[in-house]
Scaffold this active site. Structure first.
Site, mmCIF file in Angstrom:
data_model
loop_
_atom_site.group_PDB
_atom_site.id
_atom_site.type_symbol
_atom_site.label_atom_id
_atom_site.label_comp_id
_atom_site.label_asym_id
_atom_site.label_seq_id
_atom_site.Cartn_x
_atom_site.Cartn_y
_atom_site.Cartn_z
ATOM 1 N N GLY A 229 24.689 52.729 -56.328
ATOM 2 C CA GLY A 229 23.225 52.750 -56.383
ATOM 3 C C GLY A 229 22.683 51.804 -57.446
ATOM 4 O O GLY A 229 21.591 51.253 -57.313
ATOM 5 N N HIS B 7 40.389 57.528 -54.376
ATOM 6 C CA HIS B 7 39.118 58.248 -54.528
ATOM 7 C C HIS B 7 39.468 59.733 -54.580
ATOM 8 O O HIS B 7 40.307 60.195 -53.807
ATOM 9 C CB HIS B 7 38.181 57.950 -53.361
ATOM 10 C CG HIS B 7 36.768 58.392 -53.634
ATOM 11 N ND1 HIS B 7 36.411 59.731 -53.692
ATOM 12 C CD2 HIS B 7 35.656 57.692 -53.897
ATOM 13 C CE1 HIS B 7 35.128 59.813 -53.982
ATOM 14 N NE2 HIS B 7 34.631 58.609 -54.119
ATOM 15 N N ASP C 33 32.504 53.707 -48.979
ATOM 16 C CA ASP C 33 32.263 55.023 -49.565
ATOM 17 C C ASP C 33 33.300 56.005 -49.024
ATOM 18 O O ASP C 33 33.945 55.754 -47.997
ATOM 19 C CB ASP C 33 30.832 55.511 -49.296
ATOM 20 C CG ASP C 33 30.197 55.956 -50.614
ATOM 21 O OD1 ASP C 33 29.007 55.702 -50.835
ATOM 22 O OD2 ASP C 33 30.930 56.537 -51.435
ATOM 23 N N GLU C 34 33.391 57.171 -49.705
ATOM 24 C CA GLU C 34 34.508 58.077 -49.399
ATOM 25 C C GLU C 34 34.409 58.671 -48.002
ATOM 26 O O GLU C 34 35.408 59.158 -47.458
ATOM 27 C CB GLU C 34 34.596 59.208 -50.432
ATOM 28 C CG GLU C 34 33.475 60.199 -50.441
ATOM 29 C CD GLU C 34 32.266 59.707 -51.242
ATOM 30 O OE1 GLU C 34 32.307 58.568 -51.761
ATOM 31 O OE2 GLU C 34 31.286 60.450 -51.323
ATOM 32 N N LYS D 142 26.106 60.645 -62.992
ATOM 33 C CA LYS D 142 25.363 61.710 -62.276
ATOM 34 C C LYS D 142 26.229 62.944 -62.052
ATOM 35 O O LYS D 142 25.741 64.001 -61.673
ATOM 36 C CB LYS D 142 24.870 61.172 -60.930
ATOM 37 C CG LYS D 142 25.997 60.872 -59.944
ATOM 38 C CD LYS D 142 25.495 60.240 -58.660
ATOM 39 C CE LYS D 142 26.642 60.001 -57.696
ATOM 40 N NZ LYS D 142 26.246 59.255 -56.494
ATOM 41 N N LYS E 21 25.458 55.621 -48.125
ATOM 42 C CA LYS E 21 26.917 55.841 -48.089
ATOM 43 C C LYS E 21 27.531 55.471 -46.743
ATOM 44 O O LYS E 21 28.591 54.888 -46.663
ATOM 45 C CB LYS E 21 27.231 57.328 -48.355
ATOM 46 C CG LYS E 21 26.922 57.831 -49.729
ATOM 47 C CD LYS E 21 27.137 59.338 -49.838
ATOM 48 C CE LYS E 21 28.519 59.666 -50.292
ATOM 49 N NZ LYS E 21 28.663 59.915 -51.723
ATOM 50 N N LYS F 37 33.670 48.123 -51.933
ATOM 51 C CA LYS F 37 34.351 49.406 -51.739
ATOM 52 C C LYS F 37 33.612 50.210 -50.674
ATOM 53 O O LYS F 37 32.409 50.356 -50.702
ATOM 54 C CB LYS F 37 34.363 50.185 -53.067
ATOM 55 C CG LYS F 37 34.940 51.593 -52.946
ATOM 56 C CD LYS F 37 34.807 52.366 -54.257
ATOM 57 C CE LYS F 37 35.107 53.839 -54.064
ATOM 58 N NZ LYS F 37 34.100 54.491 -53.173
ATOM 59 N N HIS G 81 39.563 57.151 -60.065
ATOM 60 C CA HIS G 81 38.289 57.579 -60.623
ATOM 61 C C HIS G 81 38.537 58.665 -61.657
ATOM 62 O O HIS G 81 39.226 59.653 -61.366
ATOM 63 C CB HIS G 81 37.398 58.155 -59.518
ATOM 64 C CG HIS G 81 36.861 57.129 -58.555
ATOM 65 N ND1 HIS G 81 35.530 56.907 -58.375
ATOM 66 C CD2 HIS G 81 37.504 56.274 -57.721
ATOM 67 C CE1 HIS G 81 35.352 55.943 -57.475
ATOM 68 N NE2 HIS G 81 36.541 55.555 -57.051
ATOM 69 N N GLY H 205 29.745 56.583 -60.449
ATOM 70 C CA GLY H 205 28.860 57.755 -60.301
ATOM 71 C C GLY H 205 27.649 57.619 -61.207
ATOM 72 O O GLY H 205 27.678 58.008 -62.373
ATOM 73 N N LYS I 97 25.268 51.022 -50.107
ATOM 74 C CA LYS I 97 24.577 52.297 -49.844
ATOM 75 C C LYS I 97 23.445 51.995 -48.858
ATOM 76 O O LYS I 97 22.878 50.908 -48.889
ATOM 77 C CB LYS I 97 24.007 52.858 -51.156
ATOM 78 C CG LYS I 97 25.059 53.093 -52.241
ATOM 79 C CD LYS I 97 25.807 54.397 -52.064
ATOM 80 C CE LYS I 97 26.843 54.606 -53.149
ATOM 81 N NZ LYS I 97 27.523 55.881 -53.080
HETATM 82 C C1 CAP Z 1 29.274 56.623 -56.600
HETATM 83 C C2 CAP Z 1 30.080 57.210 -55.445
HETATM 84 C C3 CAP Z 1 31.423 57.731 -55.844
HETATM 85 C C4 CAP Z 1 31.405 58.714 -56.994
HETATM 86 C C5 CAP Z 1 32.716 59.509 -57.023
HETATM 87 C C6 CAP Z 1 29.304 58.316 -54.757
HETATM 88 O O1 CAP Z 1 28.108 56.090 -56.056
HETATM 89 O O2 CAP Z 1 30.310 56.222 -54.483
HETATM 90 O O3 CAP Z 1 31.954 58.367 -54.682
HETATM 91 O O4 CAP Z 1 31.334 57.986 -58.191
HETATM 92 O O5 CAP Z 1 32.725 60.315 -58.166
HETATM 93 O O6 CAP Z 1 29.453 58.365 -53.544
HETATM 94 O O7 CAP Z 1 28.663 59.087 -55.458
HETATM 95 P P1 CAP Z 1 26.987 55.640 -57.097
HETATM 96 P P2 CAP Z 1 33.880 60.114 -59.273
HETATM 97 O O8 CAP Z 1 27.546 54.475 -57.860
HETATM 98 O O9 CAP Z 1 25.786 55.266 -56.254
HETATM 99 O O10 CAP Z 1 26.703 56.818 -57.979
HETATM 100 O O11 CAP Z 1 33.823 58.647 -59.609
HETATM 101 O O12 CAP Z 1 33.472 61.029 -60.387
HETATM 102 O O13 CAP Z 1 35.159 60.503 -58.630
HETATM 103 MG MG MG Z 2 31.126 57.552 -53.018
#
Ligand code: CAP
Ligand code: MG
Length: 434
Positions: free
Chosen positions: A382, A274, A184-185, A314, A158, A182, A307, A358, A156
């Site tokens: 995070g 994802h 980020d999306e 969060k 992101k 990993k 996921h 998350g 991060k």
């Molecule tokens: C988590 C994350 C993931 C979310 C996706 C984000 O980051 O990389 O994309 O967890 O949600 O971008 O928020 P953190 P889910 O670890 O910093 O929170 O797993 O519910 O699909």
């Molecule tokens: Mg993410």
């Protein structure tokens, strides 16, 4: 009670005495009729529009379409069970299946809201799909991690880090003990971080860390793009010797995913799914498609990691729902704990690795493992990057929190011996972020 115009034939799609055969596909809907209509009125409409019917009787007499007609066979409160004959579907074609049971029906004016709540797929149709390429056992074999949870971290912020900085952070994270890096999306191949440059650099980092630590590492690199470009990127990933790709599966679409599943087999890759965008239709309580239905379709087509939400995270995720989802994607024979969901025999289709992510941090890891077990991938973004002493300490703290749990030692006790874990608990405690 509404008078039914002569030209309607929806009632022919309702048969409350019908007993589905084990060759039928069963779909469970949660429906709210428009005013003046009953649940039985709309049950016929849903079954008709999702199989062979339309809004009026047809003059095509003699056509033998009865064998393709869906049947609403059970109605209880606002739930409708509909049975679909196998012949309605094209084997191995996920897009066609969804065009039936997740297509026009969501827009029918007869319905205020409609949610595809769950699905049960008959064996013949199920086995026309490949399911996961590697599954849980295959991913553990790649990483040589037999029992403990697998860890992943997203650098991060992101997006925004240039390749050199991204690689430095990756080294901190992986050398600190995280197993998978990993993307980020929303990191793909922006000007500030081009795909192949990033891939090449991270693979060098992985080689160094593997040599230094003796641990196997992997890179969940995000290949999301147009299908042809995803294909090109996946081939590059394989050429560089990585065993994983990440796809934003909901955004990329079903046909692209199914094609990438075939390619993953050729290239010996595991797919990290994802689910960004899912909440647009899974979060509304009464409309769209449930995460349960989405998860079943993703196991059917064949992702290796998925996921499923973090009950202490969060983003919204109810503990009972996450447990059901974990069971549905890992059990060979899924039998729901909540009677509303539908059972599913997965036959030879492999299990999918549940990903908890998350808002996860070392302080909440033991509670998550207590609720969900250890056959999980813990994605801590995070919760590693925000460690007071930096990502390397954050990675160490994650592994220390896991070790504490695996050894049955209370985390506060364990933190007395490990300063990185102690610092994480000082910053975040054991509470879930809002
Ligand atoms: C988590 C994350 C993931 C979310 C996706 C984000 O980051 O990389 O994309 O967890 O949600 O971008 O928020 P953190 P889910 O670890 O910093 O929170 O797993 O519910 O699909
Ligand atoms: Mg993410």
């Amino acid at each position: 009670m509404r008078t039914v115009p002569e030209f309607e034939w929806y009632h022919e799609f309702v048969d409350l005495s019908y007993k589905p055969s084990d060759r039928d596909l069963i779909a469970l809907f949660k429906a709210k009729p428009d005013k003046g209509l009953s649940l039985e009125d709309v049950a016929g409409r849903i079954a008709s529009e999702s199989s062979v019917g339309t809004w009026t009787t047809l003059s095509l007499s003699g056509l033998n379409i009865k064998k393709l007609m869906a049947k609403a066979y059970k109605i209880k409160k606002d739930m409708i069970w509909i049975s679909y004959p196998l012949e309605l579907f094209e084997p191995g074609n996920i897009a066609q299946i969804l065009s039936c049971i997740a297509g026009n029906i969501f827009g029918m004016r007869a319905l205020k809201t409609l949610k595809l709540f769950d699905v049960s797929i008959p064996k013949e149709l199920l086995l026309s799909f490949k399911g996961p390429n590697k599954g849980i056992k295959g991913v553990r074999e790649i990483l040589k991690i037999r029992k403990r949870p697998i860890t992943a971290t997203v650098p991060k912020p992101k997006v925004g880090l240039e390749v050199n900085k991204y690689s430095e952070v990756a080294y901190e994270i992986l050398s600190g003990g995280i197993d998978l890096l990993k993307d980020d999306e929303n990191l793909t191949s922006q000007n500030f971080n081009k795909f192949e440059k990033r891939l090449s650099s991270i693979m060098k980092v992985i080689e160094k860390v593997e040599n230094d630590t003796g641990e196997r590492k992997g890179y969940l690199i995000n290949v999301t793009s147009s299908y042809r470009e995803m294909e090109r990127r996946a081939k590059l990933v394989s050429a560089y010797g990585n065993n994983f790709i990440m796809i934003d599966v909901v955004i990329s679409g079903w046909s692209a995913l199914q094609a990438m599943r075939d390619l993953a087999e050729e290239l010996n890759l595991a797919i990290h799914a994802h689910r960004a965008f899912h909440a647009a239709f899974t979060r509304p309580k009464n409309h769209g498609m449930s995460m349960m239905a989405l998860a079943k379709f993703l196991r059917l087509v064949g992702v290796d990691h998925l996921h499923i939400g973090n009950p202490l995270g969060k983003l919204e995720a109810m503990t009972a729902e996450v447990i059901e989802l974990r069971n549905a994607i890992t059990q060979d024979k899924f039998s729901p704990q909540n009677q509303i969901y539908l059972p599913q025999n997965w036959n030879t289709l492999l299990p999918v690795f549940p990903v908890i992510s998350g808002g996860l941090h070392p302080g909440t890891i033991p509670e998550i493992l207590k609720i969900l077990g250890t056959d999980l991938i813990l994605q801590v973004g995070g919760g590693v990057m925000g460690h007071p002493n930096g990502p390397h300490s954050g990675a160490l703290a994650v592994r220390q929190a896991i070790e504490a749990y695996m050894r049955g030692i209370e985390i506060d006790e364990y933190a007395k011996k490990y300063k990185e874990l102690n610092a994480a608990l000082k910053k975040w405690g054991k509470i879930r972020p809002i």
